[in-house]
Write an enzyme that holds these catalytic residues in place. Structure first.
Site, PDB file in Angstrom:
ATOM      1  N   ASP A  53      39.752  47.451  35.841  1.00  0.00           N
ATOM      2  CA  ASP A  53      38.594  46.794  36.447  1.00  0.00           C
ATOM      3  C   ASP A  53      39.049  45.868  37.567  1.00  0.00           C
ATOM      4  O   ASP A  53      38.250  45.267  38.258  1.00  0.00           O
ATOM      5  CB  ASP A  53      37.744  46.034  35.417  1.00  0.00           C
ATOM      6  CG  ASP A  53      38.522  44.960  34.702  1.00  0.00           C
ATOM      7  OD1 ASP A  53      39.766  44.912  34.841  1.00  0.00           O
ATOM      8  OD2 ASP A  53      37.890  44.161  33.979  1.00  0.00           O
ATOM      9  N   ASP A  86      42.947  48.274  32.146  1.00  0.00           N
ATOM     10  CA  ASP A  86      41.639  48.929  31.980  1.00  0.00           C
ATOM     11  C   ASP A  86      40.977  49.195  33.326  1.00  0.00           C
ATOM     12  O   ASP A  86      39.819  49.603  33.376  1.00  0.00           O
ATOM     13  CB  ASP A  86      40.726  48.099  31.069  1.00  0.00           C
ATOM     14  CG  ASP A  86      40.362  46.756  31.682  1.00  0.00           C
ATOM     15  OD1 ASP A  86      41.177  46.204  32.443  1.00  0.00           O
ATOM     16  OD2 ASP A  86      39.256  46.262  31.404  1.00  0.00           O
ATOM     17  N   SER A 109      42.628  44.685  28.526  1.00  0.00           N
ATOM     18  CA  SER A 109      42.838  44.546  29.970  1.00  0.00           C
ATOM     19  C   SER A 109      44.324  44.588  30.331  1.00  0.00           C
ATOM     20  O   SER A 109      44.971  45.597  30.121  1.00  0.00           O
ATOM     21  CB  SER A 109      42.173  43.257  30.454  1.00  0.00           C
ATOM     22  OG  SER A 109      42.195  43.207  31.852  1.00  0.00           O
ATOM     23  N   ASP A 164      44.995  47.222  36.907  1.00  0.00           N
ATOM     24  CA  ASP A 164      45.451  46.688  35.619  1.00  0.00           C
ATOM     25  C   ASP A 164      45.176  47.707  34.508  1.00  0.00           C
ATOM     26  O   ASP A 164      44.757  48.836  34.782  1.00  0.00           O
ATOM     27  CB  ASP A 164      44.797  45.327  35.331  1.00  0.00           C
ATOM     28  CG  ASP A 164      43.303  45.445  35.079  1.00  0.00           C
ATOM     29  OD1 ASP A 164      42.695  46.391  35.620  1.00  0.00           O
ATOM     30  OD2 ASP A 164      42.744  44.611  34.349  1.00  0.00           O
TER      31      ASP A 164
HETATM   32 MG    MG Z   1      41.001  44.215  33.298  1.00  0.00          MG
END
Ligand code: MG
Length: 450
Positions: free
Chosen positions: A236, A234, A94, A232
């Site tokens: 999400d 990744d 992340s 961010d």
């Molecule tokens: Mg994330």
């Protein structure tokens, strides 16, 4: 020992999330699903391909097949798993520093593994009870390019065309491969920043908290954009600035989406976590809907229980009719829809959401004292506020909703030796008053019991 934390397996690549561990996770997931297909994706980190190869080896050795999607954001992996897989694996840490990496496992619906499922994987790993395929039963791998299919699914769901001007800061993360393309297909005029994937994160720190992206405030104004969005590593998670350069609070974002869903649905149930603002209730109730609160990390139970049309924790937005995972791309698409639908600048739309005053602070408290402290605090807090309490929620610590819309939450942290005190007041003064009361009550209780 535990491998999985609150966000799957995560940690430094050199000491924790090693290729050896990745191989074992691959073997364990293959053993767990027994047969069928596992979908795998990875973020832009320098170590992600290395881990991917190890995980794929492990999966194949148990006889399951693998669909490899390459460098993609986490929500797309969840979507593809729901469509094609018996399980999914995302290689990502992340927003952690570039020296970290991590592994997240998803079930066939695209939901992150629950605690119980993670424990089963750990048991397989610790007891080394891996399934072993015979030479002629080893799985096979196919590489698939599904980014356009995902974008088309998003376009279908969001169902909106726009002329808005959007400044996108991808932070060199995996959002770079989806977000600009999605928005251009919606018709938006897009200016990108840090939108080439790079595991060194040269543009900025990966977490889109205000300190890391404060420069967007001036930039969105200077470039004359309608809004700025940052993601961010990744992708999400999102952060948003309005056209004037104001950073939009997370609770206000939740309220905006909850309002849209309640309006479009002419009512309906919305599920949010226990630490979220009363401003959400205000706008949802006005639109004929109802808000239900659940403990942090339990949105899925809430969606099922209340048949929710939208569910959210701060930073996490789930759109159940699209899928049961956190999908920031649906969120972004709907945000543009909201702005066009309201027909005015984002700053004015935000101004219509009631603004309350929030404060969060922790009191240190050893884990073993937590139950006793909470017991005392629950009693004394109710006593102190008994003339103004409208509703008492005890699903996660204690939350007292007061008659004027202010509220107080005291809950033990699930991960740290701390008690969290959260207060939202309808005025600055109310906030101070209630916070002083709750914080000193918790501090005094902790020191009297320790
Ligand atoms: Mg994330």
């Amino acid at each position: 020992m535990r491998l999985f934390g609150t966000a799957g397996i995560r940690g430094p690549i050199e000491s924790k999330v090693t290729p050896e561990l990745a191989l074992n996770v691959g073997k364990a997931v293959g053993t767990y699903v027994k047969s069928g297909v596992v979908v795998i994706g990875r973020d832009a980190r320098t170590s992600s391909i290395m881990l991917e190869n190890a995980i794929v080896s492990g999966l194949l050795s148990t006889g399951v097949d693998v669909i490899r999607l390459g460098l993609i954001p986490t929500p797309m992996l969840a979507w593809a798993t729901n469509k094609l897989g018996n399980a999914g694996i995302m290689i990502t840490a992340s927003h952690n520093p570039p020296s970290d990496n991590g592994i997240k496992v998803f079930n066939e619906k695209g939901i992150e593994f629950f605690l119980e499922q993670e424990k089963e994987l750990e048991e397989i790993i610790f007891s080394r009870s891996y399934k072993k395929a015979k030479w002629d039963e080893i799985g096979y791998v196919v590489d698939r390019e599904l980014k356009n299919d995902y974008i088309n699914a998003l376009l279908d769901y969001v169902d909106h065309e726009t002329k808005l001007k959007v400044l996108l800061d991808m932070g060199n993360g995996a959002g770079s491969v989806i977000t600009p393309y999605l928005l251009r297909k919606m018709g938006a005029k897009v200016v990108t920043l840090n939108a080439q994937t790079d595991g060194h994160f040269p543009g900025r720190k990966s977490e889109p908290r205000y300190e890391n992206i404060a420069y967007l405030s001036n930039l969105v104004r200077d470039l004359g954009m309608d809004l700025a969005i940052a993601q961010d590593g990744d992708a999400d998670r999102i952060a948003v600035f309005d056209e004037k350069g104001n950073y939009i609070e997370e609770d206000t974002l939740i309220a905006l989406f909850a309002k849209l869903y309640a309006e479009e649905n002419k009512g309906g149930n919305i599920v949010v976590s226990i630490n979220t603002s009363f401003r959400i209730d205000r706008v949802v109730e006005e639109a004929g809907g109802k808000v239900y609160r659940v403990p942090l990390g339990q949105l899925h139970d809430g969606i099922k229980k209340y048949g929710a049309i939208f569910a959210s924790e701060p930073w996490k937005f789930i759109h159940p009719r699209f899928g049961l995972w956190i999908d920031s791309f649906v969120t972004i698409g709907l945000l543009l829809k909201i702005i066009d639908k309201e027909g005015k600048p984002l700053s004015e739309i935000v101004a219509d959401i009631p603004r309350y005053y929030l404060v969060k602070k922790n009191v240190k408290c050893p884990d073993e004292l937590k139950p006793k402290v909470m017991e005392t605090v629950k009693e004394r807090l109710q006593e102190a506020l008994k003339n103004e309490v409208e509703e008492v929620l005890t699903i996660s610590g204690i939350r007292l909703n007061l008659e004027d819309g202010s509220w107080v939450l005291v809950r033990p942290s699930g991960t740290e030796p701390k008690i969290r005190v959260v207060v939202e007041g309808i005025s600055e003064k109310r906030k101070e008053e209630l916070f002083d009361l709750a914080y000193s009550l918790v501090s005094k209780t902790v020191s009297s019991l320790s």
